[in-house]
Design an enzyme around this catalytic site. Structure first.
Site, PDB file in Angstrom:
ATOM      1  N   GLU A  42      -9.236  -6.707  -6.583  1.00 25.38           N
ATOM      2  CA  GLU A  42      -8.587  -5.458  -7.007  1.00 25.38           C
ATOM      3  C   GLU A  42      -9.418  -4.803  -8.127  1.00 25.38           C
ATOM      4  O   GLU A  42     -10.021  -5.498  -8.951  1.00 25.38           O
ATOM      5  CB  GLU A  42      -7.196  -5.854  -7.542  1.00 25.38           C
ATOM      6  N   LYS A 111      -1.734   0.869  -3.672  1.00 29.58           N
ATOM      7  CA  LYS A 111      -0.793  -0.197  -4.037  1.00 29.58           C
ATOM      8  C   LYS A 111       0.614   0.360  -4.239  1.00 29.58           C
ATOM      9  O   LYS A 111       0.828   1.284  -5.043  1.00 29.58           O
ATOM     10  CB  LYS A 111      -1.302  -0.868  -5.314  1.00 29.58           C
ATOM     11  N   CYS A 144      -2.611  -7.418  -4.657  1.00 26.97           N
ATOM     12  CA  CYS A 144      -2.099  -8.256  -5.728  1.00 26.97           C
ATOM     13  C   CYS A 144      -0.575  -8.369  -5.763  1.00 26.97           C
ATOM     14  O   CYS A 144       0.014  -9.035  -4.952  1.00 26.97           O
ATOM     15  CB  CYS A 144      -2.677  -7.782  -7.063  1.00 26.97           C
ATOM     16  N   VAL A 171      -2.819 -12.584 -13.078  1.00 33.12           N
ATOM     17  CA  VAL A 171      -2.680 -13.096 -14.440  1.00 33.12           C
ATOM     18  C   VAL A 171      -1.525 -14.090 -14.554  1.00 33.12           C
ATOM     19  O   VAL A 171      -1.443 -14.817 -15.535  1.00 33.12           O
ATOM     20  CB  VAL A 171      -2.483 -11.943 -15.458  1.00 33.12           C
TER      21      VAL A 171
HETATM   22  C1  ACM Z   1      -1.475  -7.521 -10.449  1.00 33.73           C
HETATM   23  O1  ACM Z   1      -0.827  -6.954  -9.578  1.00 33.73           O
HETATM   24  N1  ACM Z   1      -2.700  -7.160 -10.737  1.00 33.73           N
HETATM   25  C2  ACM Z   1      -0.899  -8.655 -11.180  1.00 33.73           C
END
Ligand code: ACM
Length: 264
Positions: A42, A111, A144, A171
């Protein structure tokens, strides 16, 4: 068989030139390894932990004209490549993943589920995640934090995805285990390309992985390497949705019981 590669890396926040150099190295490694499908993390062109929208905008690029996208398009005469990209479109910024294949731009997914401070800078995508066909196989896209919404992987499986390509900047320590479950419950391969390094106090823990439709971890990278690693898989293995002789992962669903799931 399809050789699926992950290019794990540590982008430098705000330093798009350094990120292009890292990209060049990974694309070279992927070419030498004869990877057919390459997944990068990402926000690979920009880094992650922005302090302001202006800072995010300064690293963002237009897809597919931007410099990072152009490199990916060039490489894609050798195979399919997907990368997370900090995308600008008019006045808006998106946390996107763009796909290139056969030397061409294919599609962008923006996203849908933004994580934490991403909500300060990015506009969420408002489209269903796409499934694309390449080389006779079907690949679904998510980014992510979409992992925590099982609906996303399920929609991709219902749309016929055999392999879910999943650029990430993780994370929290839960996703890798959750993606094993996403693979099992949908009977699909999942490919999570995570980044490494620490940025403004945020540690990204690498360990990029490929999981089989039955939950076997076929590839696991280390927590800190910048490299391309790969595994050969047959995406058609994901077409067998029978977990027992009487249990089909998709046909056994009971949507009438789950109506509440689609209420606003
Ligand atoms: C994330 O979606 N980068 C934790």
């Amino acid at each position: 068989m399809v050789r699926i590669g992950i290019g794990q890396m540590s982008p430098v926040i705000g330093d798009t030139r350094s990120n292009l150099k890292i990209l060049d190295r990974l694309l070279y490694e992927a070419e030498r390894a004869e990877v057919n499908v390459l997944v990068l993390p990402e926000l690979a062109n920009s880094g992650y932990a922005f302090e302001t929208g202006e800072e995010a905008a300064a690293s963002a690029e237009v897809i597919p004209e931007g410099p990072f996208s152009s490199r990916l398009a060039d490489w894609s005469s050798r195979g399919l490549v997907i990368s997370g990209i900090c995308e600008t479109d008019g006045d808006d910024l998106y946390n996107s993943a763009a796909v290139f294949a056969d030397g061409d731009y294919i599609v962008t997914y923006r996203k849908v589920h933004l994580f934490n401070r991403e909500k300060l800078f990015f506009k969420p995508g408002d489209k269903e995640p796409p499934v694309i066909e390449y080389g006779g196989h079907r690949y679904g896209l998510m980014i992510c934090w979409d992992w925590v919404f099982p609906e996303m992987a399920r929609i991709l499986a219902l749309k016929g995805a055999q392999v879910i390509l999943h650029p990430a900047n993780l994370v929290l320590p839960y996703c890798h285990r959750a993606m094993v479950t996403r693979s099992i419950e949908n009977g699909v391969f999942t490919v999570t390309a995570n980044r490494t390094g620490t940025e403004r106090g945020l540690k990204f823990y690498g360990e990029s992985q490929v999981v089989s439709p039955r939950g076997e971890v076929l590839l696991k990278m280390s927590g800190d390497e910048t490299a391309v690693r790969w595994v050969d898989v047959n995406p058609a293995d994901a077409d067998d949705k029978m977990l027992t002789e009487r249990n089909h992962l998709l046909r056994d669903r009971r949507p009438a019981i789950y109506r509440r799931l689609v209420e606003e």
